[in-house]
Design a protein around this motif. Structure first.
Motif, PDB file in Angstrom:
ATOM      1  N   ILE A  19       3.940   5.578  -5.754  1.00 45.32           N
ATOM      2  CA  ILE A  19       3.869   5.683  -7.155  1.00 45.32           C
ATOM      3  C   ILE A  19       2.441   6.760  -7.615  1.00 45.32           C
ATOM      4  O   ILE A  19       2.899   7.394  -8.474  1.00 45.32           O
ATOM      5  N   LEU A  20       1.528   6.480  -6.928  1.00 45.63           N
ATOM      6  CA  LEU A  20       0.418   7.608  -7.145  1.00 45.63           C
ATOM      7  C   LEU A  20       0.675   9.010  -6.833  1.00 45.63           C
ATOM      8  O   LEU A  20       0.496   9.863  -7.836  1.00 45.63           O
ATOM      9  N   ALA A  50       0.868  -1.293  -0.020  1.00 44.15           N
ATOM     10  CA  ALA A  50      -0.040  -0.107   0.082  1.00 44.15           C
ATOM     11  C   ALA A  50       0.950   1.228  -0.166  1.00 44.15           C
ATOM     12  O   ALA A  50       0.599   2.198  -0.657  1.00 44.15           O
ATOM     13  N   GLY A  51       2.009   1.279   0.799  1.00 42.90           N
ATOM     14  CA  GLY A  51       2.843   2.435   0.901  1.00 42.90           C
ATOM     15  C   GLY A  51       3.590   2.636  -0.456  1.00 42.90           C
ATOM     16  O   GLY A  51       3.686   3.850  -0.934  1.00 42.90           O
ATOM     17  N   THR A  80       0.892  11.709  -9.861  1.00 42.80           N
ATOM     18  CA  THR A  80       0.116  13.312  -9.619  1.00 42.80           C
ATOM     19  C   THR A  80       0.963  14.197  -9.795  1.00 42.80           C
ATOM     20  O   THR A  80       0.733  15.470 -10.453  1.00 42.80           O
ATOM     21  N   ALA A  81       2.182  14.391  -9.263  1.00 48.66           N
ATOM     22  CA  ALA A  81       3.200  15.367  -9.117  1.00 48.66           C
ATOM     23  C   ALA A  81       3.837  15.427 -10.419  1.00 48.66           C
ATOM     24  O   ALA A  81       3.841  16.700 -10.950  1.00 48.66           O
ATOM     25  N   ALA A  82       3.723  14.665 -11.232  1.00 45.74           N
ATOM     26  CA  ALA A  82       4.093  14.802 -12.788  1.00 45.74           C
ATOM     27  C   ALA A  82       3.017  15.453 -13.435  1.00 45.74           C
ATOM     28  O   ALA A  82       3.287  16.423 -14.398  1.00 45.74           O
ATOM     29  N   ALA A  83       1.794  15.150 -13.297  1.00 43.85           N
ATOM     30  CA  ALA A  83       0.481  15.626 -13.944  1.00 43.85           C
ATOM     31  C   ALA A  83       0.219  16.630 -13.565  1.00 43.85           C
ATOM     32  O   ALA A  83      -0.337  17.561 -14.337  1.00 43.85           O
TER      33      ALA A  83
END
Ligand SMILES: [Cu+2]
Length: 282
Positions: A17-18, A11-12, A22-25
């Motif tokens: 990864i999520l 989960a961590g 998100t930071a890239a998008a």
């Protein structure tokens, strides 16, 4: 069987990864920057901009699906690579999964279809009172632009004019650089809606203005009507996009969008130069 402590670790990792995705998008989504053109044109008309939105949206959807599918393939190749001679667990009757990957693509197609219908309707919509109406005739091998309200006719055929550089009816600053001014000029008022009534005098031709994201057949016996609202004054290269015979490749034209006052002045000067006796008696 998983160890009971594996879940929080996974989960961590998933959360990290999520967060990274998100930071890239985020810069793209929130940065106020424009969408990339995806090798297309943003559209220099109100109608062409709608086309671009549809094209860009479809392209982004394709990228998302491509990245997701490619990522899952890579992940399953690595994660489930062969480790022993044992037969791995089989999932061929995983009904919820099969229903999901049947319904999701159908939903994607339905959403894209819906956006396409809405965009086509807005691009094909014609206003009831256009600022000007131009009758456009395609012929082997050239173009004619008639302004019936002023009896002005602009025509050039590339077989009779082997060097089509330099438009009929358009000169001066509107025609720079000269290489963008091939063929006759379809002159329109910028910022106003112009109606094009497109016909062919012989075979099927294609009326194509790349920067407008617009192409339409000129068919014998068929009248095709559409509107252009060109955003800004400028010169826009255009050409026949349907193979129509020997000199098809020379069947060029261009659209010249002028400020409305300059457009009216051009129309009046063409009218008086094409009909000197009529204007002198008025
Ligand atoms: Cu052609």
């Amino acid at each position: 069987m998983h160890a009971p402590t594996a879940r929080p670790v996974l989960a961590g990792r998933r959360r990290r990864i999520l967060l990274a995705l998100t930071a890239a998008a985020l810069p793209v989504v929130l940065g106020g920057c424009q969408l990339p053109t995806f090798l297309g044109f943003r559209g220099s008309t109100a109608q062409g901009r709608d086309e671009f939105q549809l094209y860009a949206g479809t392209f982004i959807a394709a990228i998302v699906v491509g990245v997701l599918v490619g990522g899952l393939i890579l992940w399953s190749v690595v994660r489930y690579r062969r480790r022993s001679e044992d037969m791995p667990r089989q999932f061929q009757y995983h009904i919820p999964l099969e229903i999901t990957y049947t319904i999701v693509p159908v939903l994607i197609v339905l959403v894209l279809f819906g956006f396409t219908v809405v965009t086509e309707n807005s691009v094909d919509a014609v206003v009831s009172h256009p600022a000007t109406v131009v009758d456009v005739y395609a012929f082997q091998w050239g173009w004619e632009f008639d302004y019936p309200s002023h009896h002005v006719v602009i025509q050039a055929g590339t077989t009779t004019d082997p060097d089509p550089v330099g438009p009929q009816g358009v000169s001066g600053p509107a025609c720079h650089p000269a290489q963008w001014c091939l063929g006759p000029g379809l002159v329109l008022p910028a910022g106003q809606t112009a109606r094009i009534e497109l016909r062919s005098r012989d075979v099927v031709h294609g009326f194509y203005v790349p920067e407008f994201n617009f192409s339409r057949y000129a068919q014998p016996g068929v009248l095709n009507e559409f509107d252009f609202t060109v955003d800004k004054p400028g010169v826009y290269r255009a050409q026949c996009a349907q193979f129509c015979g020997l000199y098809h490749s020379l069947m060029l034209f261009h659209v010249v969008a002028m400020p409305p006052a300059a457009f009216q002045a051009w129309l009046s000067s063409e009218q008086s130069s094409q009909h000197p006796t009529a204007s002198s008696t008025q």
